[in-house]
Design a protein around this motif. Structure first.
Motif, PDB file in Angstrom:
ATOM      1  N   GLY A   1       2.710   3.643  20.128  1.00 36.22           N
ATOM      2  CA  GLY A   1       2.299   4.743  19.462  1.00 36.22           C
ATOM      3  C   GLY A   1       0.747   4.892  19.927  1.00 36.22           C
ATOM      4  N   ILE A   2       0.386   6.232  20.132  1.00 32.76           N
ATOM      5  CA  ILE A   2      -1.046   6.567  20.558  1.00 32.76           C
ATOM      6  C   ILE A   2      -1.384   7.584  19.621  1.00 32.76           C
ATOM      7  CG2 ILE A   2      -2.345   7.194  22.513  1.00 32.76           C
ATOM      8  CD1 ILE A   2      -0.618   6.283  24.374  1.00 32.76           C
ATOM      9  N   SER A   3      -2.544   7.769  19.144  1.00 36.00           N
ATOM     10  CA  SER A   3      -3.060   8.547  18.235  1.00 36.00           C
ATOM     11  C   SER A   3      -3.264   9.812  19.025  1.00 36.00           C
ATOM     12  CB  SER A   3      -4.391   8.238  17.497  1.00 36.00           C
ATOM     13  OG  SER A   3      -4.758   9.418  16.798  1.00 36.00           O
ATOM     14  N   THR A   4      -3.268  11.286  18.796  1.00 31.65           N
ATOM     15  CA  THR A   4      -3.612  12.424  19.427  1.00 31.65           C
ATOM     16  C   THR A   4      -4.483  13.158  18.510  1.00 31.65           C
ATOM     17  OG1 THR A   4      -1.216  13.188  18.716  1.00 31.65           O
ATOM     18  CG2 THR A   4      -1.436  12.216  20.970  1.00 31.65           C
ATOM     19  N   SER A   5      -4.962  12.604  17.330  1.00 30.52           N
ATOM     20  CA  SER A   5      -5.878  13.485  16.679  1.00 30.52           C
ATOM     21  C   SER A   5      -7.017  12.729  16.052  1.00 30.52           C
ATOM     22  CB  SER A   5      -5.344  14.276  15.615  1.00 30.52           C
ATOM     23  OG  SER A   5      -4.728  13.443  14.487  1.00 30.52           O
ATOM     24  N   GLU A   6      -7.942  12.928  15.655  1.00 31.16           N
ATOM     25  CA  GLU A   6      -9.119  12.199  14.968  1.00 31.16           C
ATOM     26  C   GLU A   6      -8.885  11.806  13.695  1.00 31.16           C
ATOM     27  OE1 GLU A   6     -11.983  11.120  16.562  1.00 31.16           O
ATOM     28  OE2 GLU A   6     -10.877  11.799  18.129  1.00 31.16           O
ATOM     29  N   ASP A   7      -7.860  12.533  13.106  1.00 30.62           N
ATOM     30  CA  ASP A   7      -7.301  12.016  11.671  1.00 30.62           C
ATOM     31  C   ASP A   7      -6.182  11.613  11.546  1.00 30.62           C
ATOM     32  OD1 ASP A   7      -6.198  14.496  12.361  1.00 30.62           O
ATOM     33  OD2 ASP A   7      -6.180  15.447  10.243  1.00 30.62           O
ATOM     34  N   CYS A   8      -5.663  10.842  12.522  1.00 29.41           N
ATOM     35  CA  CYS A   8      -4.271  10.277  12.500  1.00 29.41           C
ATOM     36  C   CYS A   8      -3.944   9.134  11.605  1.00 29.41           C
ATOM     37  CB  CYS A   8      -3.955   9.785  13.995  1.00 29.41           C
ATOM     38  SG  CYS A   8      -2.404   8.983  14.261  1.00 29.41           S
ATOM     39  N   MET A   9      -3.243   9.417  10.502  1.00 27.18           N
ATOM     40  CA  MET A   9      -2.791   8.029   9.650  1.00 27.18           C
ATOM     41  C   MET A   9      -1.190   8.217   9.622  1.00 27.18           C
ATOM     42  SD  MET A   9      -5.660   8.606   6.362  1.00 27.18           S
ATOM     43  CE  MET A   9      -5.035   6.924   5.832  1.00 27.18           C
ATOM     44  N   THR A  10      -0.832   6.923   9.813  1.00 32.55           N
ATOM     45  CA  THR A  10       0.463   6.467   9.699  1.00 32.55           C
ATOM     46  C   THR A  10       0.844   5.649   8.689  1.00 32.55           C
ATOM     47  OG1 THR A  10       0.622   6.965  12.256  1.00 32.55           O
ATOM     48  CG2 THR A  10       2.422   5.983  11.002  1.00 32.55           C
ATOM     49  N   CYS A  11       1.700   5.939   7.782  1.00 31.97           N
ATOM     50  CA  CYS A  11       2.211   4.871   6.796  1.00 31.97           C
ATOM     51  C   CYS A  11       3.553   4.400   7.419  1.00 31.97           C
ATOM     52  CB  CYS A  11       2.525   5.421   5.512  1.00 31.97           C
ATOM     53  SG  CYS A  11       3.153   4.535   4.138  1.00 31.97           S
ATOM     54  N   SER A  12       3.702   2.994   7.338  1.00 30.38           N
ATOM     55  CA  SER A  12       4.973   2.391   7.873  1.00 30.38           C
ATOM     56  C   SER A  12       5.777   1.754   6.575  1.00 30.38           C
ATOM     57  CB  SER A  12       4.570   1.282   9.062  1.00 30.38           C
ATOM     58  OG  SER A  12       4.036   0.232   8.510  1.00 30.38           O
ATOM     59  N   ILE A  13       7.016   1.845   6.580  1.00 29.47           N
ATOM     60  CA  ILE A  13       7.680   1.012   5.680  1.00 29.47           C
ATOM     61  C   ILE A  13       8.518   0.084   6.305  1.00 29.47           C
ATOM     62  CG2 ILE A  13       9.525   1.303   3.797  1.00 29.47           C
ATOM     63  CD1 ILE A  13       8.797   4.181   3.402  1.00 29.47           C
ATOM     64  N   GLY A  14       7.938  -1.175   6.003  1.00 34.12           N
ATOM     65  CA  GLY A  14       8.631  -2.349   6.609  1.00 34.12           C
ATOM     66  C   GLY A  14       9.732  -3.012   5.864  1.00 34.12           C
ATOM     67  N   MET A  15      10.799  -3.623   6.477  1.00 37.73           N
ATOM     68  CA  MET A  15      11.646  -4.054   5.624  1.00 37.73           C
ATOM     69  C   MET A  15      11.790  -5.773   5.975  1.00 37.73           C
ATOM     70  SD  MET A  15      13.587  -1.751   4.380  1.00 37.73           S
ATOM     71  CE  MET A  15      12.248  -0.846   4.330  1.00 37.73           C
ATOM     72  N   ARG A  16      12.030  -6.382   4.907  1.00 38.06           N
ATOM     73  CA  ARG A  16      12.032  -7.712   4.793  1.00 38.06           C
ATOM     74  C   ARG A  16      13.219  -8.266   5.755  1.00 38.06           C
ATOM     75  NH1 ARG A  16      11.534  -9.844  -1.586  1.00 38.06           N
ATOM     76  NH2 ARG A  16       9.236  -9.144  -1.724  1.00 38.06           N
ATOM     77  N   ALA A  17      13.058  -9.087   6.728  1.00 36.54           N
ATOM     78  CA  ALA A  17      14.193  -9.514   7.695  1.00 36.54           C
ATOM     79  C   ALA A  17      13.878 -11.026   7.946  1.00 36.54           C
ATOM     80  CB  ALA A  17      14.013  -8.723   8.920  1.00 36.54           C
ATOM     81  N   PRO A  18      14.147 -11.942   6.915  1.00 39.44           N
ATOM     82  CA  PRO A  18      14.002 -13.382   7.295  1.00 39.44           C
ATOM     83  C   PRO A  18      14.864 -13.859   8.158  1.00 39.44           C
ATOM     84  CG  PRO A  18      15.268 -12.924   5.146  1.00 39.44           C
ATOM     85  CD  PRO A  18      14.720 -11.615   5.557  1.00 39.44           C
ATOM     86  N   SER A  19      14.330 -14.882   9.037  1.00 39.72           N
ATOM     87  CA  SER A  19      14.917 -15.326   9.907  1.00 39.72           C
ATOM     88  C   SER A  19      15.963 -16.374   9.572  1.00 39.72           C
ATOM     89  CB  SER A  19      14.022 -16.236  11.218  1.00 39.72           C
ATOM     90  OG  SER A  19      13.511 -17.104  10.340  1.00 39.72           O
ATOM     91  N   GLN A  20      17.001 -16.684  10.409  1.00 40.59           N
ATOM     92  CA  GLN A  20      18.081 -17.464  10.132  1.00 40.59           C
ATOM     93  C   GLN A  20      17.311 -18.900   9.637  1.00 40.59           C
ATOM     94  OE1 GLN A  20      20.779 -19.150  13.073  1.00 40.59           O
ATOM     95  NE2 GLN A  20      22.266 -18.363  11.998  1.00 40.59           N
ATOM     96  N   SER A  21      16.339 -19.276  10.294  1.00 45.11           N
ATOM     97  CA  SER A  21      15.630 -20.716  10.223  1.00 45.11           C
ATOM     98  C   SER A  21      15.168 -20.721   8.747  1.00 45.11           C
ATOM     99  CB  SER A  21      14.828 -21.010  11.132  1.00 45.11           C
ATOM    100  OG  SER A  21      13.641 -20.097  11.319  1.00 45.11           O
ATOM    101  N   GLU A  22      14.427 -19.434   8.228  1.00 44.56           N
ATOM    102  CA  GLU A  22      14.019 -19.396   7.163  1.00 44.56           C
ATOM    103  C   GLU A  22      14.759 -19.523   5.917  1.00 44.56           C
ATOM    104  OE1 GLU A  22      10.337 -16.533   6.792  1.00 44.56           O
ATOM    105  OE2 GLU A  22      11.642 -15.692   8.041  1.00 44.56           O
ATOM    106  N   MET A  23      16.018 -18.870   6.124  1.00 48.13           N
ATOM    107  CA  MET A  23      17.341 -18.822   5.194  1.00 48.13           C
ATOM    108  C   MET A  23      17.942 -20.229   5.205  1.00 48.13           C
ATOM    109  SD  MET A  23      18.950 -15.268   5.466  1.00 48.13           S
ATOM    110  CE  MET A  23      19.092 -15.020   7.206  1.00 48.13           C
ATOM    111  N   VAL A  24      17.890 -20.942   6.300  1.00 41.59           N
ATOM    112  CA  VAL A  24      18.403 -22.280   6.216  1.00 41.59           C
ATOM    113  C   VAL A  24      17.574 -23.492   5.604  1.00 41.59           C
ATOM    114  CG1 VAL A  24      19.081 -24.331   7.840  1.00 41.59           C
ATOM    115  CG2 VAL A  24      19.805 -22.062   8.412  1.00 41.59           C
ATOM    116  N   MET A  25      16.363 -23.146   5.841  1.00 44.35           N
ATOM    117  CA  MET A  25      15.417 -24.075   4.997  1.00 44.35           C
ATOM    118  C   MET A  25      15.523 -23.686   3.734  1.00 44.35           C
ATOM    119  SD  MET A  25      12.014 -23.627   7.874  1.00 44.35           S
ATOM    120  CE  MET A  25      10.965 -24.709   6.515  1.00 44.35           C
ATOM    121  N   ALA A  26      15.487 -22.566   3.054  1.00 50.93           N
ATOM    122  CA  ALA A  26      15.411 -22.280   1.737  1.00 50.93           C
ATOM    123  C   ALA A  26      16.925 -22.716   1.110  1.00 50.93           C
ATOM    124  CB  ALA A  26      15.528 -20.698   1.601  1.00 50.93           C
TER     125      ALA A  26
END
Length: 362
Positions: free
Chosen positions: A196-221
């Motif tokens: 992504g490259i801003s093309t204006s001086e007032d560029c604001m972007t909101c991102s909604i990110g999802m939780r995606a735990p790795s297999q190793s994280e789940m195995v440790m849990a």
């Protein structure tokens, strides 16, 4: 706030999106009717970034190839203003709970899958480089314009820029390039390269990110979950043979294996318990806002933690920050689904207040 559904006035329904695009290929929503009035403007964003415990980054590049990061120091903006900086502020919804209202437009996103709302401010020409994410993301253009270049499939082979604080794709050539205007939303599945490259001086972007735990994280849990239920009297023993005191054989290995496997007596109900504990405590902030136990007005959920519940037959479990509370299904549904609620005269409510999971509406 009156936020229209993301799919209002679009050529696709939520069901069609989930079937054809979700975790499969990108999709661009043009000219949505989302209401951004709850989101901070650039001045408010810099002010928020200056507050204690708020996580922020300034990303900049001196050569438009390698990218550097300055963490939790928004005052450094002027020092790198000649290098097309971008300010990113994470966990917006935890510090400004009213911004969670934007999720009402995404009816298929489970609350426990939300990682965070992140907002970026970038003047013309600013970028954070070409990269991939390990999770689904919705990129919402809330003001100004930004050019996005992306592919429709993950790259088969990637090469990263070596002289960079961030994992930046080297010599990335995108298949698709579009410009997002205010109200446009770009969905990208996991591992899709994008730039992504801003093309204006007032560029604001909101991102909604999802939780995606790795297999190793789940195995440790899982391992920790099993370990906490192990019988301490169940110990390893050897066969006591007359051979080298330094050797072991397949019999010893089998004993070791069976000792471990005997701990895996996990029932179906246990899987639900593990799921609820894991997803309610995954990547949360440690700071909880102090409550006022004697408050007699309306109450609300603490935005720092995740709430989810499981109904199984006649029982219901409410999961918060890795803890489990058995309660009536109607109570769990009220706490999770309502924005505000009256104080409840029961033991679970008092425990949630004492733990800081509920706080008064001021």
């Amino acid at each position: 706030m009156n936020i229209k559904d993301l799919f209002a006035n679009q050529s696709i329904t939520a069901e069609e999106f989930l079937q054809r695009y979700w975790q499969k290929q990108p999709f661009l929503f043009r000219n949505t009717s989302l209401d951004f009035s709850s989101l901070p403007n650039p001045v408010q964003l810099f002010k928020l970034a200056s507050e204690e415990d708020v996580q922020s980054r300034i990303i900049y590049s001196e050569d438009s190839k390698g990218y550097q990061a300055i963490y939790d120091d928004p005052d450094a903006w002027e020092d790198v203003s000649n290098f097309n900086p971008t300010l990113l502020v994470s966990d917006i919804e935890k510090w400004r709970p009213e911004t969670m209202a934007i999720l009402d437009a995404f009816p298929f996103i489970k609350s426990w899958r939300l990682d965070d709302l992140m907002i970026s401010f970038a003047p013309t020409g600013a970028s954070v480089g070409a990269h991939t994410d390990h999770y689904d993301v919705f990129l919402i253009q809330t003001s100004g314009t930004r050019q996005w270049s992306y592919d429709d499939k993950p790259l088969k082979k990637t090469e990263l820029v070596k002289a960079s604080d961030l994992s930046i794709l080297n010599n990335y050539q995108a298949k698709t390039t579009v410009e997002l205007k205010t109200g446009d939303v770009l969905y990208l599945p996991p591992e899709i390269p994008h730039h992504g490259i801003s093309t204006s001086e007032d560029c604001m972007t909101c991102s909604i990110g999802m939780r995606a735990p790795s297999q190793s994280e789940m195995v440790m849990a899982f391992a920790e979950f099993i370990a906490n239920r192990c019988d301490e009297t169940n110990r390893f023993t050897d066969q006591g043979r007359m051979d080298s005191i330094y050797s072991f054989d397949n019999n010893d290995i089998e004993k070791f294996k069976q000792t471990i496997l005997s701990a895996f007596g996990i029932k179906n109900d246990d899987w639900g318990q593990l799921f609820g504990q894991f997803f309610s405590e995954y990547r949360q902030l440690e700071t909880l806002i102090e409550t006022q136990p004697e408050h007699i007005g309306l109450w609300q959920k603490n935005p720092m933690v995740t709430f989810l519940y499981q109904i199984s037959g006649d029982t219901c479990k409410l999961f918060i920050d890795g803890e489990t509370f058995e309660c009536a299904a109607s109570f769990a549904q009220m706490i999770c689904h309502q924005q505000t609620f009256e104080r409840q005269n029961n033991e679970v409510f008092e425990k949630l207040v004492e733990a800081g999971y509920l706080q008064p509406v001021t």
